[in-house]
Design an enzyme around this catalytic site. Structure first.
Site, PDB file in Angstrom:
ATOM      1  CE  LYS A 126      -4.373   1.189   0.164  1.00  0.00           C
ATOM      2  NZ  LYS A 126      -5.556   0.512  -0.401  1.00  0.00           N
ATOM      3  CG  ASP A 166      -7.348   3.490  -1.011  1.00  0.00           C
ATOM      4  OD1 ASP A 166      -7.919   2.405  -0.910  1.00  0.00           O
ATOM      5  OD2 ASP A 166      -7.348   4.320  -0.080  1.00  0.00           O
TER       6      ASP A 166
HETATM    7  P1  NDP Z   1     -12.879   7.859  -3.311  1.00  0.00           P
HETATM    8  O1  NDP Z   1     -11.803   8.858  -3.085  1.00  0.00           O
HETATM    9  O2  NDP Z   1     -13.364   7.612  -4.687  1.00  0.00           O
HETATM   10  O3  NDP Z   1     -14.138   8.208  -2.390  1.00  0.00           O
HETATM   11  C1  NDP Z   1     -14.017   8.317  -1.005  1.00  0.00           C
HETATM   12  C2  NDP Z   1     -15.345   8.786  -0.449  1.00  0.00           C
HETATM   13  O4  NDP Z   1     -15.297   8.712   0.970  1.00  0.00           O
HETATM   14  C3  NDP Z   1     -15.656  10.233  -0.780  1.00  0.00           C
HETATM   15  O5  NDP Z   1     -17.043  10.395  -0.843  1.00  0.00           O
HETATM   16  C4  NDP Z   1     -15.077  10.974   0.418  1.00  0.00           C
HETATM   17  O6  NDP Z   1     -15.675  12.234   0.672  1.00  0.00           O
HETATM   18  C5  NDP Z   1     -15.397  10.031   1.544  1.00  0.00           C
HETATM   19  N1  NDP Z   1     -14.383  10.178   2.604  1.00  0.00           N
HETATM   20  C6  NDP Z   1     -13.035  10.033   2.491  1.00  0.00           C
HETATM   21  N2  NDP Z   1     -12.429  10.282   3.673  1.00  0.00           N
HETATM   22  C7  NDP Z   1     -13.428  10.576   4.532  1.00  0.00           C
HETATM   23  C8  NDP Z   1     -13.453  10.915   5.899  1.00  0.00           C
HETATM   24  N3  NDP Z   1     -12.316  10.994   6.621  1.00  0.00           N
HETATM   25  N4  NDP Z   1     -14.666  11.159   6.481  1.00  0.00           N
HETATM   26  C9  NDP Z   1     -15.819  11.072   5.756  1.00  0.00           C
HETATM   27  N5  NDP Z   1     -15.852  10.762   4.448  1.00  0.00           N
HETATM   28  C10 NDP Z   1     -14.675  10.517   3.849  1.00  0.00           C
HETATM   29  O7  NDP Z   1     -12.315   6.493  -2.639  1.00  0.00           O
HETATM   30  P2  NDP Z   1     -12.791   5.002  -2.892  1.00  0.00           P
HETATM   31  O8  NDP Z   1     -14.245   4.963  -3.157  1.00  0.00           O
HETATM   32  O9  NDP Z   1     -11.857   4.378  -3.848  1.00  0.00           O
HETATM   33  O10 NDP Z   1     -12.473   4.335  -1.471  1.00  0.00           O
HETATM   34  C11 NDP Z   1     -13.423   4.303  -0.404  1.00  0.00           C
HETATM   35  C12 NDP Z   1     -13.035   3.228   0.584  1.00  0.00           C
HETATM   36  O11 NDP Z   1     -12.977   1.949  -0.073  1.00  0.00           O
HETATM   37  C13 NDP Z   1     -11.662   3.405   1.252  1.00  0.00           C
HETATM   38  O12 NDP Z   1     -11.709   2.869   2.555  1.00  0.00           O
HETATM   39  C14 NDP Z   1     -10.763   2.508   0.395  1.00  0.00           C
HETATM   40  O13 NDP Z   1      -9.601   2.105   1.093  1.00  0.00           O
HETATM   41  C15 NDP Z   1     -11.702   1.351   0.145  1.00  0.00           C
HETATM   42  N6  NDP Z   1     -11.372   0.502  -0.994  1.00  0.00           N
HETATM   43  C16 NDP Z   1     -11.276   1.013  -2.255  1.00  0.00           C
HETATM   44  C17 NDP Z   1     -10.977   0.207  -3.317  1.00  0.00           C
HETATM   45  C18 NDP Z   1     -10.990   0.688  -4.730  1.00  0.00           C
HETATM   46  O14 NDP Z   1     -10.911  -0.153  -5.624  1.00  0.00           O
HETATM   47  N7  NDP Z   1     -11.104   1.974  -4.986  1.00  0.00           N
HETATM   48  C19 NDP Z   1     -10.665  -1.235  -3.110  1.00  0.00           C
HETATM   49  C20 NDP Z   1     -10.902  -1.702  -1.762  1.00  0.00           C
HETATM   50  C21 NDP Z   1     -11.205  -0.840  -0.747  1.00  0.00           C
HETATM   51  P3  NDP Z   1     -14.864  13.604   0.344  1.00  0.00           P
HETATM   52  O15 NDP Z   1     -14.879  13.685  -1.151  1.00  0.00           O
HETATM   53  O16 NDP Z   1     -15.604  14.658   1.035  1.00  0.00           O
HETATM   54  O17 NDP Z   1     -13.463  13.379   0.892  1.00  0.00           O
END
Ligand code: NDP
Length: 446
Positions: A126, A166
């Site tokens: 990571k 991510d």
């Molecule tokens: P994105 O950046 O596309 O989206 C993240 C979302 O979560 C946004 O809506 C963001 O809001 C919100 N968010 C992020 N940080 C916070 C916080 N501290 N408090 C509240 N809301 C928050 O990321 P992903 O969709 O790719 O990832 C989301 C989750 O899924 C993470 O935990 C990631 O590790 C996990 N994941 C992702 C994978 C992938 O293929 N993308 C694979 C496996 C797991 P804002 O825009 O306001 O920050």
């Protein structure tokens, strides 16, 4: 807690101060593994766990870049190459101001067992940076990515370490980073996954994590002769995972009534259908706006500064970030009748919340298993790059679905083997661990 878990965790805490998320992730795995260690003294003799909590390599580097005003900026870049026992390091890059060594070690540690569960030959890694793409121009994001890759490129390779996206790293960022890698390494190779379709990417990779978390929920429901049909579902986040989870839940007959971002949540009791989801995708992926604009457009409730867990639902899909469901949220979900939680995000539930879910006997799918569809499809992208062929949408989706079924089956087998029926946390940890542990034993002290 057993003496073994207590003394092991004391050592981990002493050696990793100020890394609470890493300690949390390790504790969960170690607690699950206590019965395995009892049955397999060879794992203790070979100091397997002591070795597994130390990454094989950590790279930390300076990332200087010039903003649009011509002012120098600097961030910290990281890559944790955690474990390569069953394949090259594989795992995403996160760009978010909260990124530090402890966060990335927690994510890298989880990734090792998740990748093992996918049935594909991938080790765990990571990385990322405390850079915040939010509010930056495309030009600034490109300059940052180029500077980041000017160091990281030398540590990567299609058989060594293959990053992906991510939080904060989507198609745009991967494009800029892959372009820089290609230029510096002077070769076009599958060194990133999540690439664009016309330059080596796989169909269904963008959809895979959200689709996978939905397939996992479907499999858990099947064990109770139930399905997603007609279920009210809450989803948090509005990024990559949340968007495609919403799409697949809707296709399988469920109704998604919430989404969120770090400013607040929207609650749309009529459901977020395909047309409304297209609005969200444009808002988040193109305009890079806030989820509140959904409430303004469709006239539904906006919960300022709140997470969506107070909204009544049958199934919850936390898909934003770590520790976004605490004990109070878990109680609210259970009181409202929620009986399925499938984690799209990594470690979104705190240990207290997990304990409440397990005690209540609901179907709780931990991220390590439920969100493994993303990295599994990255594995499929690597395979297509190696054979220089691309599979159709249907072929990749079918393989993804099959992998999610296999992950569910492995969890169930491990639960049955250790008499831990219904505990998917232990099932996922045990099944993921054993493959890596046996490979490490076979490869000797390296
Ligand atoms: P994105 O950046 O596309 O989206 C993240 C979302 O979560 C946004 O809506 C963001 O809001 C919100 N968010 C992020 N940080 C916070 C916080 N501290 N408090 C509240 N809301 C928050 O990321 P992903 O969709 O790719 O990832 C989301 C989750 O899924 C993470 O935990 C990631 O590790 C996990 N994941 C992702 C994978 C992938 O293929 N993308 C694979 C496996 C797991 P804002 O825009 O306001 O920050």
């Amino acid at each position: 807690m057993s003496d073994f878990v207590n003394s092991f965790m004391e050592m981990v805490r002493a050696k990793n101060p100020a890394q609470p998320e890493f300690i949390q992730a390790v504790q969960e795995v170690i607690e699950s593994l206590a019965p395995v260690m009892d049955r397999h003294p060879e794992y203790k003799e070979m100091k397997l766990l002591e070795r597994m909590v130390i990454p094989e390599r950590i790279i930390i580097f300076r990332v200087p870049w010039l903003d649009d005003d011509g002012t120098p900026q600097v961030n910290t870049g990281y890559r944790i190459e955690f474990n390569s026992a069953i394949g090259p390091y594989k795992g995403g890059l996160r760009f978010h101001p909260t990124v530090d060594l402890g966060i990335l070690k927690f994510l890298g540690f989880e990734q090792v067992y998740k990748n093992s569960l996918t049935t594909l030959p991938m080790g765990g890694g990571k990385g990322g940076s405390d850079f915040d793409p939010k509010g930056k121009s495309d030009n600034e994001v490109m300059k940052f990515c180029q500077s980041f890759m000017s160091e990281l490129f030398r540590h990567l390779g299609p058989n060594t370490d293959i990053p992906a996206g991510d939080i904060g790293v989507g198609g745009r960022e991967i494009g800029y980073m892959f372009g820089t890698y290609k230029k510096l390494a002077n070769e076009f190779t599958g060194v990133f996954t999540g690439k664009g379709r016309s330059w080596g990417g796989s169909l269904i990779r963008p959809e895979a994590t959200g689709y996978g978390a939905t397939y996992f929920a479907r499999e858990m429901l099947k064990t109770r002769n139930d399905s997603l049909e007609g279920k009210i579902c809450t989803v948090s986040g509005s990024g990559n995972v949340a968007q495609f989870c919403t799409e697949k839940v809707t296709q399988l007959g469920g109704k998604v009534v919430t989404l969120s971002d770090s400013s607040g949540s929207i609650h749309d009791p009529d459901g977020i259908d395909a047309k409304k989801l297209a609005f969200v995708m444009d808002l988040k992926n193109v305009k890079r706006g806030r989820i509140k604009e959904y409430a303004d457009k469709y006239g539904c409730e906006y919960l300022e500064g709140k997470r969506p867990w107070g909204v009544k639902c049958d199934c919850a899909f936390p898909s934003a970030t770590q520790n976004e469901i605490d004990a109070n949220d878990a109680k609210a979900l259970l009181d409202n009748g929620c009986f399925v939680v499938s984690e799209g995000a990594n470690m979104p539930s705190t240990p207290d919340a997990v304990e409440l879910f397990l005690k209540a006997g609901i179907l709780f799918g931990p991220g390590k298993a439920a969100n493994a569809g993303g990295v599994a499809t990255s594995g499929l992208e690597m395979s297509q790059n190696s054979i220089r062929l691309s599979w159709t949408r249907e072929e990749v989706d079918e393989k993804l679905d099959g992998i999610m079924v296999a992950i569910h089956d492995q969890c169930v087998s491990a639960m049955n083997e250790y008499d831990l029926k219904g505990n998917y946390v232990a099932g996922a940890n045990i099944a993921g661990f054993k493959k890596v542990a046996d490979a490490m034993i076979a490869q000797g002290l390296v």
